[in-house]
Motif scaffolding. Structure first.
Motif, short mmCIF file in Angstrom:
data_model
loop_
_atom_site.label_atom_id
_atom_site.label_comp_id
_atom_site.label_asym_id
_atom_site.label_seq_id
_atom_site.Cartn_x
_atom_site.Cartn_y
_atom_site.Cartn_z
N PHE A 4 1.31 -1.44 -0.06
CA PHE A 4 0.14 0.10 -0.47
C PHE A 4 0.78 1.43 0.08
O PHE A 4 0.49 2.16 0.43
CB PHE A 4 -0.56 -0.10 1.03
N TYR A 18 -0.25 4.09 -2.58
CA TYR A 18 -0.98 4.36 -2.55
C TYR A 18 -1.15 5.33 -1.53
O TYR A 18 -1.66 6.88 -1.35
CB TYR A 18 -1.91 3.29 -1.94
N THR A 51 0.65 8.72 -1.75
CA THR A 51 -0.03 9.13 -2.97
C THR A 51 -1.25 10.63 -2.52
O THR A 51 -1.47 11.96 -2.12
CB THR A 51 -0.46 8.99 -4.06
N ALA A 107 -7.54 -1.05 3.48
CA ALA A 107 -6.73 0.42 2.71
C ALA A 107 -7.81 1.16 3.96
O ALA A 107 -7.18 2.06 4.04
CB ALA A 107 -7.55 0.63 1.35
N SER A 166 -9.20 9.94 -1.00
CA SER A 166 -9.02 9.12 -1.35
C SER A 166 -9.76 9.05 -2.87
O SER A 166 -9.40 8.17 -3.38
CB SER A 166 -9.72 7.75 -0.57
N GLU A 181 -9.14 7.97 -6.47
CA GLU A 181 -10.43 7.25 -7.34
C GLU A 181 -11.07 7.73 -8.86
O GLU A 181 -11.53 7.40 -9.56
CB GLU A 181 -11.61 6.59 -6.61
N ILE A 212 -5.84 2.14 -5.75
CA ILE A 212 -4.39 1.38 -5.03
C ILE A 212 -3.57 1.33 -6.11
O ILE A 212 -2.11 2.26 -6.02
CB ILE A 212 -4.35 0.30 -3.87
N ALA A 265 -2.64 4.70 -8.14
CA ALA A 265 -1.02 5.42 -7.14
C ALA A 265 -0.14 4.41 -7.36
O ALA A 265 0.38 5.00 -7.94
CB ALA A 265 -1.39 5.04 -5.23
#
Length: 185
Positions: free
Chosen positions: A7, A10, A13, A56, A95, A99, A120, A123
């Motif tokens: 992760f 992710y 980012t 996450a 987040s 997306e 994920i 990212a």
């Protein structure tokens, strides 16, 4: 379920989205993420989820706490619960923005359920972009900068920045398609 380390991109980012260009001179997103992953590793026995989406979400909370502690340390203020709650909400909103970079808005509920996994992957793909394209996309989409502001920051023309954003998004879409395989995206 993925290992915590998977992760990293992710979280980096999301951290960059929260730090913004001004704060990135005082704090490095990679350091924030390293501290987040260390905290997650220490608390791994407390994780009760079973899916990547739950992992996450758990890691986002730890990231938000890490950012709140960092912000408090930078400003030497007393603890401000309201500010910390805003940081948690901002990380969740980041987040969602991440997306939405590649989403067209006409997705079914089952497709939306896969957003976390795509975020994920996205990212990781963003981290693979050439630096100029990545910076332009981050400044434009994460921080709401105009093409003129980005052009001034990078010392380039607006049309060059617009081209970088366009080509960067095209490359991201291709990387996402390749990572998802045919028929999955």
């Amino acid at each position: 379920m993925k290992e915590i380390e998977q992760f990293r991109d992710y979280l980096r980012t999301l951290a960059k989205m929260q730090l913004g260009p001004a704060l990135q001179t005082r704090a490095d997103a990679s350091d924030i993420v390293q501290e987040t992953l260390l905290n997650a590793h220490r608390a791994s026995g407390q994780f009760r989820g079973t899916s990547d989406a739950e992992m996450a979400a758990w890691l986002r909370k730890i990231l938000a706490n890490t950012l709140a502690h960092h912000y408090r340390d930078q400003h030497r203020d007393k603890r401000d619960i309201g500010r910390e709650q805003k940081i948690h909400a901002a990380v969740d909103a980041s987040s969602l923005r991440l997306e939405k970079v590649l989403i067209d808005g006409g997705e079914s509920p089952s497709a939306r359920a896969a957003c976390n996994e795509r975020a994920i992957k996205l990212a990781s793909a963003i981290e693979q972009l050439p630096e100029v394209k990545r910076e332009a996309i981050e400044l434009h989409y994460w921080h709401g900068w105009t093409l003129a502001q980005i052009a001034e920051q990078q010392g380039r023309g607006r049309s060059a920045v617009a081209g970088d954003i366009h080509r960067g998004l095209k490359l991201l879409r291709k990387m996402m398609q390749d990572s998802c395989g045919p028929g999955e995206d």
